[in-house]
Design an enzyme around this catalytic site. Structure first.
Site, mmCIF file in Angstrom:
data_model
loop_
_atom_site.group_PDB
_atom_site.id
_atom_site.type_symbol
_atom_site.label_atom_id
_atom_site.label_comp_id
_atom_site.label_asym_id
_atom_site.label_seq_id
_atom_site.Cartn_x
_atom_site.Cartn_y
_atom_site.Cartn_z
ATOM 1 N N TYR A 111 -23.686 63.622 -26.014
ATOM 2 C CA TYR A 111 -24.290 63.233 -27.447
ATOM 3 C C TYR A 111 -26.112 62.819 -27.209
ATOM 4 O O TYR A 111 -25.494 61.744 -26.184
ATOM 5 C CB TYR A 111 -23.596 62.462 -27.923
ATOM 6 C CG TYR A 111 -24.318 62.325 -29.780
ATOM 7 C CD1 TYR A 111 -24.075 63.315 -31.083
ATOM 8 C CD2 TYR A 111 -24.793 60.434 -30.013
ATOM 9 C CE1 TYR A 111 -25.503 62.855 -31.328
ATOM 10 C CE2 TYR A 111 -25.241 60.383 -31.103
ATOM 11 C CZ TYR A 111 -25.821 61.878 -32.441
ATOM 12 O OH TYR A 111 -26.148 61.471 -33.084
ATOM 13 N N LYS A 145 -18.925 63.031 -39.065
ATOM 14 C CA LYS A 145 -18.417 64.427 -38.647
ATOM 15 C C LYS A 145 -17.301 65.452 -38.652
ATOM 16 O O LYS A 145 -17.214 64.907 -41.077
ATOM 17 C CB LYS A 145 -18.810 64.633 -36.738
ATOM 18 C CG LYS A 145 -19.918 64.067 -36.768
ATOM 19 C CD LYS A 145 -21.095 64.369 -37.015
ATOM 20 C CE LYS A 145 -22.277 63.770 -35.937
ATOM 21 N NZ LYS A 145 -22.203 62.565 -34.918
HETATM 22 C C1 LIG Z 1 -22.786 62.031 -33.899
HETATM 23 C C2 LIG Z 1 -21.970 61.960 -32.760
HETATM 24 C C3 LIG Z 1 -21.645 60.366 -32.061
HETATM 25 C C4 LIG Z 1 -22.565 59.654 -32.507
HETATM 26 O O1 LIG Z 1 -21.848 59.685 -34.589
HETATM 27 P P1 LIG Z 1 -23.142 58.057 -35.143
HETATM 28 O O2 LIG Z 1 -21.652 58.225 -36.499
HETATM 29 O O3 LIG Z 1 -23.898 59.194 -35.493
HETATM 30 O O4 LIG Z 1 -23.308 57.409 -34.736
HETATM 31 C C5 LIG Z 1 -21.005 60.474 -31.031
HETATM 32 N N1 LIG Z 1 -21.055 61.704 -30.164
HETATM 33 C C6 LIG Z 1 -20.803 62.591 -31.049
HETATM 34 C C7 LIG Z 1 -20.102 63.765 -29.828
HETATM 35 C C8 LIG Z 1 -21.771 63.148 -31.933
HETATM 36 O O5 LIG Z 1 -22.423 64.419 -32.336
#
Ligand SMILES: *Cc1c(COP(=O)(O)O)cnc(C)c1O
Length: 378
Positions: free
Chosen positions: A98, A195
């Site tokens: 990410y 997510k």
């Molecule tokens: C979005 C995401 C993050 C970061 O998370 P946040 O809640 O936006 O801080 C880390 N790893 C993956 C795979 C992500 O999709």
């Protein structure tokens, strides 16, 4: 308990005092003590809060670990995990992690003396070559974002263990419903709960689970010391989201399979990236280590112009960063989520300008396919 039952009965159920079937939101910072140091398990909400505790117990159960932790975001969870290490330590990471994970390692934590090397962990034979005397951990993301590359977690853990390293897995894309890295030997698993776990585009949060008491105590010490905790209201929203995680993930996957079939047959598309496709280079590993392939798919339409046309023509796909929500989302990684990665590095990784990523939502699959069909017309 099977997975769908864990999601609803795992951790702490409801409220003992009133019989309420949902955990109350303890919107509180401090707790009355009967005498100095004499309390009922809670002193101050950075250290512990009953609603956050219920969520932490729940994620512990569904990831099948020893101790769970909730943070204010996925990046706060990752940063806290990295604080387990010290200046002079070296961490190996999956090369297409990410964008925010790449950024925190190379622009923030590097300033505190934490070294990072990024390698293609989808071929585990790349790991051993990069291990140095000060290498303390392997950080894997699988599947990755946006190319849906898969790392053989068990194979990687074997190499890490033989070299005295911890294995950390970012399990955001698979969710604990489809994949449990701790059962594959990993030491720490983390999620951007923003997510799929939250699932409704209404909360930013991060979760971590460890499989060892000592690691649990160490991570709690860091969580309490650095303070990136999740508030009670957001903790409650995640508990609520987790109850439907199973049926949502099943439906995300059903919709995705139908969309992938449509994309594979479409002439204007050069590549379709989805671990559920038999020709995906690590399809067999994905099948072995996870119970499902998820709801993320990327495909290449050849150019930025074409990709932008698709993005502006769709009706049911919201042009937005993020993923894993009930509504379908669409993005151009090179211009959006991965813009913080330098262009040379993006090209090295294969994140081309015409690459479109979709997070398939829970709308009717036929509507989604018709929408993509009209958007892809010249
Ligand atoms: C979005 C995401 C993050 C970061 O998370 P946040 O809640 O936006 O801080 C880390 N790893 C993956 C795979 C992500 O999709």
């Amino acid at each position: 308990m099977k997975k769908k039952t864990q999601l609803i009965h795992g951790g702490i159920m409801g409220d003992e005092h009133t019989g309420a079937v949902s955990v109350p939101i303890y919107q509180v910072s401090t707790y009355k003590q009967e005498g100095p140091g004499k309390h009922k398990g809670y002193e101050y909400s950075r250290t512990g809060n009953p609603t956050r505790h219920a969520l932490e117990e729940l994620i512990k159960v569904i990831e099948e670990g020893k101790r769970g932790f909730a943070f204010g975001s996925g990046m706060a969870a990752m940063t806290a995990i990295m604080m387990l290490f010290s200046a002079g330590d070296h961490i190996l990471l999956t090369d297409d992690v990410y964008g925010g994970s790449f950024r925190v390692m190379t622009k923030v934590l590097n300033r505190f003396g934490l070294e990072a090397t990024f390698i293609d962990t989808s071929d585990v034979s790349n790991i051993e070559k990069e291990i140095k005397e000060n290498t303390k951990a392997l950080f894997i993301e699988s599947p990755t974002n946006p190319l849906l590359k898969i790392t053989d977690i068990e194979g990687a853990v074997k190499i890490a263990k033989a070299n005295g390293m911890l294995t950390i897995v970012d399990n955001t894309f698979s969710t604990p419903y489809w994949q449990n890295p701790l059962n594959l030997g990993a030491d720490i698993v983390l999620h951007s709960a923003t997510k799929y776990i939250g699932g409704h585009s209404d909360v930013v949060a991060g979760l971590a689970v460890v499989n060892d008491e000592k690691l649990g105590n160490d991570l709690h010490f860091i969580q309490n010391s650095t303070g990136g905790v999740l508030g009670p209201q957001d903790a409650w929203l995640l508990i609520r989201g987790i109850k439907t995680l199973g049926i949502r993930m099943e439906e995300h996957e059903q919709n995705t399979k139908q969309i992938v079939d449509f994309l594979l047959q479409h002439d204007g598309i050069t590549n379709v990236y989805y671990p559920g496709i038999e020709t995906h280079p690590n399809h067999e590993i994905a099948k072995r280590q996870a119970r499902g392939f998820g709801g993320m798919v990327s495909f290449d339409v050849g150019s930025t112009e074409k990709a932008e046309k698709v993005l502006t023509s769709v009706n049911y796909f919201t042009l937005a960063e993020s993923l894993g929500a009930v509504e379908s989302l669409i993005s151009i990684p090179a211009l959006m989520t991965h813009a913080s990665i330098p262009v040379e590095r993006r090209n090295e990784l294969g994140i081309t300008d015409g690459l479109i990523r979709i997070s398939v939502g829970l709308e009717d699959a036929e509507d989604l396919i018709d929408d993509l069909k009209q958007a892809l017309e010249d």
